[in-house]
Design a protein around this motif. Structure first.
Motif, PDB file in Angstrom:
ATOM      1  N   GLY A   1      12.239  54.254  12.114  1.00 34.54           N
ATOM      2  CA  GLY A   1      12.246  55.163  13.255  1.00 34.54           C
ATOM      3  C   GLY A   1      13.042  54.644  14.444  1.00 34.54           C
ATOM      4  N   ARG A   2      13.430  55.584  15.314  1.00 31.44           N
ATOM      5  CA  ARG A   2      14.086  55.279  16.588  1.00 31.44           C
ATOM      6  C   ARG A   2      13.231  55.903  17.682  1.00 31.44           C
ATOM      7  N   PHE A   3      12.864  55.118  18.679  1.00 27.64           N
ATOM      8  CA  PHE A   3      11.891  55.602  19.641  1.00 27.64           C
ATOM      9  C   PHE A   3      12.275  55.195  21.067  1.00 27.64           C
ATOM     10  N   VAL A   4      11.699  55.923  22.047  1.00 28.45           N
ATOM     11  CA  VAL A   4      11.884  55.594  23.452  1.00 28.45           C
ATOM     12  C   VAL A   4      10.641  56.024  24.217  1.00 28.45           C
ATOM     13  N   ILE A   5      10.251  55.222  25.193  1.00 26.32           N
ATOM     14  CA  ILE A   5       9.173  55.598  26.112  1.00 26.32           C
ATOM     15  C   ILE A   5       9.688  55.454  27.536  1.00 26.32           C
ATOM     16  N   VAL A   6       9.078  56.197  28.450  1.00 27.86           N
ATOM     17  CA  VAL A   6       9.337  56.064  29.885  1.00 27.86           C
ATOM     18  C   VAL A   6       8.005  55.813  30.571  1.00 27.86           C
ATOM     19  N   ARG A   7       7.947  54.775  31.369  1.00 21.29           N
ATOM     20  CA  ARG A   7       6.786  54.513  32.221  1.00 21.29           C
ATOM     21  C   ARG A   7       7.298  54.429  33.659  1.00 21.29           C
TER      22      ARG A   7
ATOM     23  N   ALA B   1      12.192  52.287  31.249  1.00 22.39           N
ATOM     24  CA  ALA B   1      12.364  52.900  29.934  1.00 22.39           C
ATOM     25  C   ALA B   1      12.573  51.806  28.904  1.00 22.39           C
ATOM     26  N   ILE B   2      11.973  51.982  27.730  1.00 26.90           N
ATOM     27  CA  ILE B   2      12.168  51.057  26.614  1.00 26.90           C
ATOM     28  C   ILE B   2      12.531  51.870  25.386  1.00 26.90           C
ATOM     29  N   GLY B   3      13.648  51.491  24.760  1.00 29.86           N
ATOM     30  CA  GLY B   3      14.073  52.136  23.526  1.00 29.86           C
ATOM     31  C   GLY B   3      14.230  51.105  22.433  1.00 29.86           C
ATOM     32  N   TRP B   4      13.941  51.492  21.178  1.00 27.52           N
ATOM     33  CA  TRP B   4      14.028  50.518  20.088  1.00 27.52           C
ATOM     34  C   TRP B   4      14.251  51.222  18.750  1.00 27.52           C
ATOM     35  N   VAL B   5      14.699  50.432  17.792  1.00 26.71           N
ATOM     36  CA  VAL B   5      14.926  50.890  16.416  1.00 26.71           C
ATOM     37  C   VAL B   5      14.161  49.959  15.490  1.00 26.71           C
ATOM     38  N   VAL B   6      13.373  50.524  14.591  1.00 25.31           N
ATOM     39  CA  VAL B   6      12.643  49.719  13.603  1.00 25.31           C
ATOM     40  C   VAL B   6      13.306  49.925  12.242  1.00 25.31           C
ATOM     41  N   PRO B   7      13.901  48.886  11.655  1.00 26.44           N
ATOM     42  CA  PRO B   7      14.532  49.037  10.333  1.00 26.44           C
ATOM     43  C   PRO B   7      13.523  49.515   9.295  1.00 26.44           C
ATOM     44  N   ALA B   8      14.019  50.252   8.316  1.00 28.13           N
ATOM     45  CA  ALA B   8      13.129  50.804   7.288  1.00 28.13           C
ATOM     46  C   ALA B   8      12.399  49.708   6.520  1.00 28.13           C
TER      47      ALA B   8
END
Length: 427
Positions: A55-61, A65-72
């Motif tokens: 998955g590819r995800f992002v959050i905003v607090r 902001a933090i964005g990341w990619v988790v390899p399969a």
């Protein structure tokens, strides 16, 4: 040497990014918008998160902001490579009871935020920008566009101005925004109108003053880029570009951009590097990967953080303020920051790793160290290293006019930083 078309395109995109980010809250939303446009999924912290692998995800607090990619194929001990930067910049913040004025002028009551070069804010077209908290629980972003100005006293009325201008932080920094009676006007109404909300519904606000001039490329061979808020939107933008590029590759690590707020104030907030936001996100990622406490610590031990923030280029008129030997030059590559007193987190192992990432990206690098007689600033680097124990390297780009309303960078450096960030994310 002329800069490359790719570097010029990067600078133009940075100009767009800065224009869309007049406040830290706008910057965090712009990070999320760009990542969402690239296929990232925006998560809410008060929701359950989906499984992370693949998955590819992002959050905003707030303003972070933090964005990341988790390899399969990520496991409970897959390392994370974090590029840390910050979204806030020195300037001014709107006070309570913000509508003021005298002698027929309408003025805005502002408080100094961080450590700006006060004189640089004079005689510029400025805007108000930030977030409004409403009675119904909504939080909306607002920005006025050009609206305010800090007019300098004419030299005819101060013949000594060129001998040394000193501004009082209270009496000399309240910008004008109109003419009229301050008891009959409401500056928040002007801000609310831009967000299409009723000013009577405003219950709280976090609003800053921002320069409105667009970033521009100029100079011999298009070498220079001038813009407000390069400290540190230049690093945030480089990280966004690199993370999007990395997301489509097979990765041996979890690449992550952590854009914190409140670095200019010391990072002590729920959205700052000294707060829990990064640790909160990492814990939830590794929980999803089935990691126990020992495995998470194992992953951290193999992880890296690049703390990316601007540094000082040697100044041709004030070279004596710099180290007499180590003098990085704008346009000659990103910098590795070193300080004996751990104001920067770089050590020998980190320097070697930085060298390898630069070599992989085909980018040259410079070193930065302070003159012993000039106090050294600090970054999020030592904070992140202390909180999580992740090996951290302090880097950035050399600039002039740091903490000015309009700072000066090298076009090639901006692009090169993003190229190294891409190599870093590649593991």
């Amino acid at each position: 040497m002329p800069v490359t078309p790719a570097a010029l395109a990067h600078a133009e995109d940075l100009a767009d990014f800065v224009a869309a980010s007049p406040s830290s809250y706008h910057a965090a939303e712009e990070v999320a918008r760009r990542l969402e446009d690239a296929g990232f999924i925006r998560l809410a912290e008060d929701d359950a998160w989906p499984p992370q692998p693949g998955g590819r995800f992002v959050i905003v607090r707030d303003g972070a902001a933090i964005g990341w990619v988790v390899p399969a194929d990520a496991t409970a001990t897959t390392p994370v490579h974090v590029l840390g930067a910050h979204t806030d910049s020195p300037g001014f913040k709107l006070k309570p009871q913000p509508t003021t004025g005298s002698k027929g002028w309408l003025q805005a009551a502002v408080e100094v935020y961080g450590g700006p070069l006060l004189n640089s804010w004079l005689d510029r077209e400025l805007q108000l920008a930030g977030r409004l908290a409403l009675a119904d629980g909504r939080v909306v972003l607002a920005a006025t566009g050009p609206m305010l100005r800090l007019p300098q006293l004419a030299i005819h009325l101060d013949r000594t101005a060129n001998n040394g201008l000193t501004l009082d932080k209270q009496t000399d920094t309240q910008p004008v925004w109109g003419v009229g009676d301050p008891t009959e006007e409401n500056i928040l109404a002007e801000l609310a109108a831009t967000a299409d909300v009723d000013p009577a519904e405003i219950r709280g606000y976090d609003v800053v003053v921002a320069d409105t001039a667009r970033g521009a490329v100029f100079g011999k061979d298009d070498a220079f880029f001038a813009s407000g808020r390069l400290d540190d939107l230049a690093s945030v933008h480089a990280g966004v570009v690199a993370l999007i590029e990395a997301a489509s590759s097979a990765l041996p690590v979890i690449p992550m951009l952590a854009a914190f707020d409140h670095e200019e104030l010391g990072s002590n907030s729920r959205s700052g590097a000294a707060g829990p936001i990064l640790e909160d996100v990492l814990e939830r990622i590794y929980e999803s990967l089935g990691a126990d406490g020992a495995q998470r610590r194992q992953a951290y031990a193999a992880s890296w953080c690049l703390s990316s923030d601007v540094g000082h280029s040697v100044h041709p008129n004030y070279a004596y303020k710099h180290d007499p030997v180590v003098q990085p030059l704008l346009g000659s590559g990103p910098i590795l920051k070193i300080n004996a007193n751990q104001r920067y987190a770089t050590d020998a192992v980190g320097a070697a790793a930085w060298s390898a990432w630069c070599e992989s990206a085909g980018v040259g690098s410079q070193e930065f160290v302070s003159n012993n007689a000039v106090p050294c600033g600090s970054t999020i680097g030592p904070i992140t290293a202390t909180r999580l124990g992740i090996r951290t390297v302090d880097v950035g780009i050399p600039i002039l006019s740091m903490h000015s309303a309009r700072e000066l960078a090298g076009v090639s450096d901006l692009h090169d930083l993003s190229r190294v960030a891409r190599a870093f994310f590649a593991g």
